[in-house]
Motif scaffolding. Structure first.
Motif, PDB file in Angstrom:
ATOM      1  N   ARG A 196       0.836  -1.189   0.000  1.00  0.00           N
ATOM      2  CA  ARG A 196       0.000   0.000   0.000  1.00  0.00           C
ATOM      3  C   ARG A 196       0.876   1.246   0.000  1.00  0.00           C
ATOM      4  NH1 ARG A 196      -5.222   0.490   3.686  1.00  0.00           N
ATOM      5  NH2 ARG A 196      -5.125   2.438   2.521  1.00  0.00           N
ATOM      6  N   TYR A 197       0.350   2.284  -0.619  1.00  0.00           N
ATOM      7  CA  TYR A 197       1.093   3.543  -0.736  1.00  0.00           C
ATOM      8  C   TYR A 197       1.521   4.056   0.639  1.00  0.00           C
ATOM      9  CZ  TYR A 197       1.742   8.592  -1.399  1.00  0.00           C
ATOM     10  OH  TYR A 197       2.228   9.873  -1.388  1.00  0.00           O
ATOM     11  N   GLU A 198       0.590   4.086   1.585  1.00  0.00           N
ATOM     12  CA  GLU A 198       0.897   4.629   2.902  1.00  0.00           C
ATOM     13  C   GLU A 198       1.970   3.814   3.615  1.00  0.00           C
ATOM     14  OE1 GLU A 198      -3.116   6.010   1.719  1.00  0.00           O
ATOM     15  OE2 GLU A 198      -2.109   4.068   1.746  1.00  0.00           O
ATOM     16  N   LEU A 221       2.388  14.474   1.453  1.00  0.00           N
ATOM     17  CA  LEU A 221       1.355  13.503   1.115  1.00  0.00           C
ATOM     18  C   LEU A 221       0.215  14.239   0.416  1.00  0.00           C
ATOM     19  CD1 LEU A 221       1.531  11.685   4.535  1.00  0.00           C
ATOM     20  CD2 LEU A 221       2.004  10.592   2.335  1.00  0.00           C
ATOM     21  N   GLU A 226      -4.521  10.190   3.473  1.00  0.00           N
ATOM     22  CA  GLU A 226      -3.196   9.587   3.446  1.00  0.00           C
ATOM     23  C   GLU A 226      -2.386   9.982   4.683  1.00  0.00           C
ATOM     24  OE1 GLU A 226      -4.604  10.014  -0.796  1.00  0.00           O
ATOM     25  OE2 GLU A 226      -4.607  11.249   1.016  1.00  0.00           O
ATOM     26  N   ARG A 229      -3.513   7.854   7.593  1.00  0.00           N
ATOM     27  CA  ARG A 229      -3.089   6.456   7.468  1.00  0.00           C
ATOM     28  C   ARG A 229      -1.579   6.304   7.680  1.00  0.00           C
ATOM     29  NH1 ARG A 229      -7.372   6.713   3.733  1.00  0.00           N
ATOM     30  NH2 ARG A 229      -6.029   7.252   1.961  1.00  0.00           N
ATOM     31  N   THR A 311      -5.982  12.774  -7.328  1.00  0.00           N
ATOM     32  CA  THR A 311      -4.600  12.494  -6.946  1.00  0.00           C
ATOM     33  C   THR A 311      -3.803  12.109  -8.178  1.00  0.00           C
ATOM     34  OG1 THR A 311      -5.366  11.736  -4.783  1.00  0.00           O
ATOM     35  CG2 THR A 311      -3.141  11.101  -5.435  1.00  0.00           C
TER      36      THR A 311
END
Length: 815
Positions: A196-198, A221, A226, A229, A311
């Motif tokens: 996951r990105y986070e 971010l 985001e 997270r 985004t």
């Protein structure tokens, strides 16, 4: 003692340019001090107030506070600010820092801007729609009303030359920034696609904290979600001396202050920030930047009918801005969540908002201003602007291109015109729905029914007890606060008592859906598009819905948010747009003309019945549309006539064009009277077009056609043989004996095109094809005579056919 900043060296040139020309463009990188030093430097030479635009509320507050602190005052005295829902100004205020929408309202309220001597556009490189509009309006005011109005554009990265040219070759002043070296560290390989990105960002933050010994970390971010997270993912993974500080625009101001304040002795902080921290704000003690590589920006979202924050990957310019934040106080380090090889794939600059965002609000502001061509740095796209004006007209905000009284009400509301229209008509009761539709969905993975969101807004505790869906509490609280603010913006008196469904229908007259036939939950929207929903969802059985948010599918979009509406509710709010229409049209599916009377709202058919007395012309026009879809079919006679006309046309333009495309394009002019009672595909395919084609010629042309391009060849015996005009050459078939004595080859048309003559034996079999009868007599005839005499001894085969009489008779038996 006041700390000296890099901008101080440029202030003498800037103040001189403003005094001499009244306009200038200032280029100064982040950290140079332009935001807080320039207004104070100009104050002594400006008559009246200085109004400075800041793109963000936090930056506006911070700039005002820093300038007030420099003067040893509190905010609201010499320096104040005005942002949405909050103002700290007084009669003594000389410098007023405002957000962009505030300036537009000031200009539209009184175009002469009384009491204002200078407008400063800070951070213009961000190219927000409101900043572009504000500058265009300001330049118009200076040119037409206030030649004493001073205008200064300040930017960190923008190419100043086009802006200076737009401002009439205004002087350009450049300030050097103060920056320390920054080491850039890229990933050795792209992040694991399954991560996951986070989680990837959190891992990079932990690495940066371990690699560096001092200073704060600034983590970029795209948004609040985001940030929350990543904050959660970092818990327990950082050493004890680190404090995590979120920073985004919708936070309470006290929490924003905590993120901006220096870390306590012996502590280090990790600021998790949106792009709000790229420019304008100074965050002390930052030595490390962690760039998550994503940015959120406004783009027109056709699915919601408004601009949405989307985004996207950062651009190279944004990445460089972020990197520079690590070198403001000392040597720094920048960690990037992408590889060095990926950097070349980044766009150079973000687009100006006017190129990508919804232009409905801009179109309304232009109409309120009175039209005309404003001096935009990037002009709005004409097609997009026309669509925006069409929407405003459907909302009653424009009439024949001019703003209406209702449009003026919408322009005064801090909402997209769709939602402003709803709020203006429905009053304070519509405020929760307006705030909800203007923000992100506060429910996660919930069904699309809008009533669920309204229930959560009305009673969160009860909603949580009765439903399983997860709620984003910060978003819900933000929506509630916005709803309270919007409720105060419109009067209760005169508002219509409407259901939430009717309110939504006011905002989205083009998104009202009527369920299609069949089991699947599919709807036709009043604007003509299709929409669908997952089977089994609470709204799946609704006959009528208002779809307020859709996904991006162009053919049949998935419904993300909607509300059910009854037909009486629809008629109550849009009855003036519902009416009966007589419809004669060709049905491709049924292959015939359909004549119906339909009660319609946009593309929706609310009632349908036969139209038994449809006029013949309407039926014929529908049949003609069917013929256009099927294509023209020619009988042999019609095909020959068309070929004759085309051959005559080759000799001059006076003849009608009979090619398929031209015939179909002009069919209303020549074919309608001949369609008769043709109503089905079979009728149209059996239609003989000969007489209709002939009607395209007047009497003189018909006679000329018979002379130039005759339908028949008249033989020496007076017999008429049809000429076939298909193929490269018109042609005939004729018995050889019937052509005896013919010394000149027959031709047609002004170009004297020779007929292709197929000479037949007495048994009607081809024995010679020729374009030169006299030549045939001289050459090949002798061989043909030799072969044929034995086969047909009773028929004449003279040695000299030119001297023989034409005949179709055979010799009597025994002669």
């Amino acid at each position: 003692m006041t700390l000296r900043l890099p901008i101080d060296d440029a202030l003498p040139d800037l103040t001189a340019a403003m005094a001499a020309r009244g306009m200038a463009v200032l280029q100064a990188p982040p950290g140079a001090g332009k935001t807080t030093r320039v207004p104070l430097a100009l104050m002594a030479q400006v008559q009246g107030r200085i109004v400075m635009l800041e793109p963000r509320r936090l930056a506006a507050r911070a700039a005002a506070e820093r300038m007030a602190e420099t003067l040893g005052e509190t905010v609201g005295q010499t320096v104040g600010y005005r942002i949405r829902g909050e103002a700290k100004v007084s009669a003594a205020t000389r410098i007023e820092v405002v957000t962009e929408g505030i300036l537009t309202r000031m200009i539209q309220s009184d175009a002469e801007l009384p009491g204002i001597g200078c407008l400063i556009f800070d951070e213009f490189h961000e190219r927000s729609l409101n900043a572009d509009l504000g500058l265009a309006l300001a330049l118009e005011i200076r040119a037409a009303l206030r030649d004493d109005l001073q205008i200064l554009v300040m930017s960190a990265t923008l190419d100043a030359a086009p802006v200076a040219a737009l401002m009439g070759s205004a002087p350009m002043i450049t300030s050097e920034g103060r920056a320390f070296p920054v080491e850039t560290r890229w990933l050795p390989r792209p992040p694991d696609a399954s991560m996951r990105y986070e989680a990837a960002v959190a891992g990079l933050v932990v690495q940066a904290a371990e690699d560096t010994a001092e200073g704060g970390l600034l983590v970029f971010l795209p948004g609040e979600g985001e940030i929350r997270r990543v904050e959660s993912a970092l818990r327990g993974r950082l050493p004890d001396q680190f404090d995590i500080r979120p920073l985004f625009g919708a936070m309470e101001f006290a929490a924003q202050r905590a993120a901006l304040a220096p870390a306590a002795a012996g502590r280090r902080k990790v600021v998790l920030a949106t792009s709000i921290a790229e420019t304008s704000l100074t965050i002390p003690d930052i030595r490390v930047v962690v760039d998550g590589g994503r940015a959120r920006r406004a783009r027109f979202d056709p699915n919601s009918g408004m601009s949405r924050l989307v985004t996207e990957r950062v651009t190279r310019a944004e990445a460089e801005q972020r990197r520079g934040r690590a070198g403001r106080v000392a040597t720094g380090t920048c960690y990037r969540l992408w590889t060095k090889g990926e950097e070349g794939g980044l766009q150079a600059f973000p687009p100006a908002e006017i190129e990508a965002a919804d232009l409905t609000a801009l179109a309304l502001e232009l109409a309120l201003w009175g039209g005309g061509d404003l001096p935009f740095l990037t002009p709005p796209h004409p097609g997009t602007l026309a669509e925006a004006r069409a929407l405003l007209a459907s909302l009653g905000a424009l009439e024949q291109g001019r703003i209406t009284a209702h449009g003026r009400r919408l322009a005064a509301l801090p909402l997209h015109p769709r939602l402003g229209h709803m709020l203006a008509l429905a009053g304070p009761e519509a405020a929760p729905l307006a705030a909800l539709m203007a923000d992100r969905d506060p429910l996660k993975a919930a069904p699309p029914d809008l009533t669920l969101r309204l229930r959560a807004l009305a009673d969160l505790r009860k909603f949580e007890a009765e439903t399983p869906w997860q709620i984003a509490r910060p978003a819900l609280e933000r929506i509630r606060e916005e709803a309270r603010r919007l409720a105060r913006a419109v009067p209760r008196e005169g508002a219509a008592a409407l259901s939430p469904a009717q309110m939504a229908a006011l905002a989205y007259p083009d998104r009202i859906g009527l369920r299609r036939k069949g089991e699947a939950p599919r709807w036709l929207l009043s604007g003509g598009k299709g929409a669908a929903m997952e089977p089994g969802t609470p709204l799946a059985g609704a006959r009528l819905i208002v779809a307020t948010d859709l996904d991006g599918d162009a053919r049949e979009a998935a419904v993300r948010q909607a509300i059910a509406i009854s037909e009486p509710e629809l008629r109550a709010v849009h009855g003036d747009q519902i009416g009966w229409q007589d419809l004669c049209e060709w049905s491709r599916r049924e292959g015939r003309v359909l004549a119906r009377r339909q009660e319609r709202f946009g593309a929706l058919v609310l009632a349908d019945q036969p139209w038994p007395d449809a006029p013949p012309e309407a039926l014929a026009r529908a049949a003609l549309e069917g013929l256009r879809q099927i294509g023209l079919t020619f009988s042999p006679a019609a095909r020959r006539l068309r070929a004759r006309i085309e051959l005559a046309r080759a000799g001059g333009d006076a003849w009608p064009d009979c090619r398929d495309d031209a015939l179909l394009a002009t069919a209303e002019d020549w074919l309608l009277p001949y369609l008769g009672k043709a109503r089905t595909e079979a009728d149209l395919r059996s239609l003989d077009l000969h007489d209709a084609l002939l009607s395209r010629l007047d009497w003189g042309q018909q006679a000329e056609l018979d002379r130039l391009v005759p339908a028949h060849f008249t033989t020496p015996l007076g017999r008429k043989v049809p000429i076939d005009y298909d193929g490269d050459h018109p042609s005939i078939e004729i018995r050889l004996q019937e052509m005896f004595g013919v010394a000149t080859h027959p031709t047609v048309g002004q170009a004297r095109k020779p007929l292709r003559v197929t000479l037949l034996s007495p048994g009607q079999k081809p024995i010679q094809v020729t374009l030169d009868i006299p030549g045939f007599w001289r050459t090949s005839y002798a061989d043909v005579r030799k072969d044929m005499r034995g086969q047909y001894p009773r028929h004449p085969w003279p040695e000299d056919p030119l001297e023989a009489e034409p005949t179709l008779r055979a010799k009597p038996r025994g002669t």
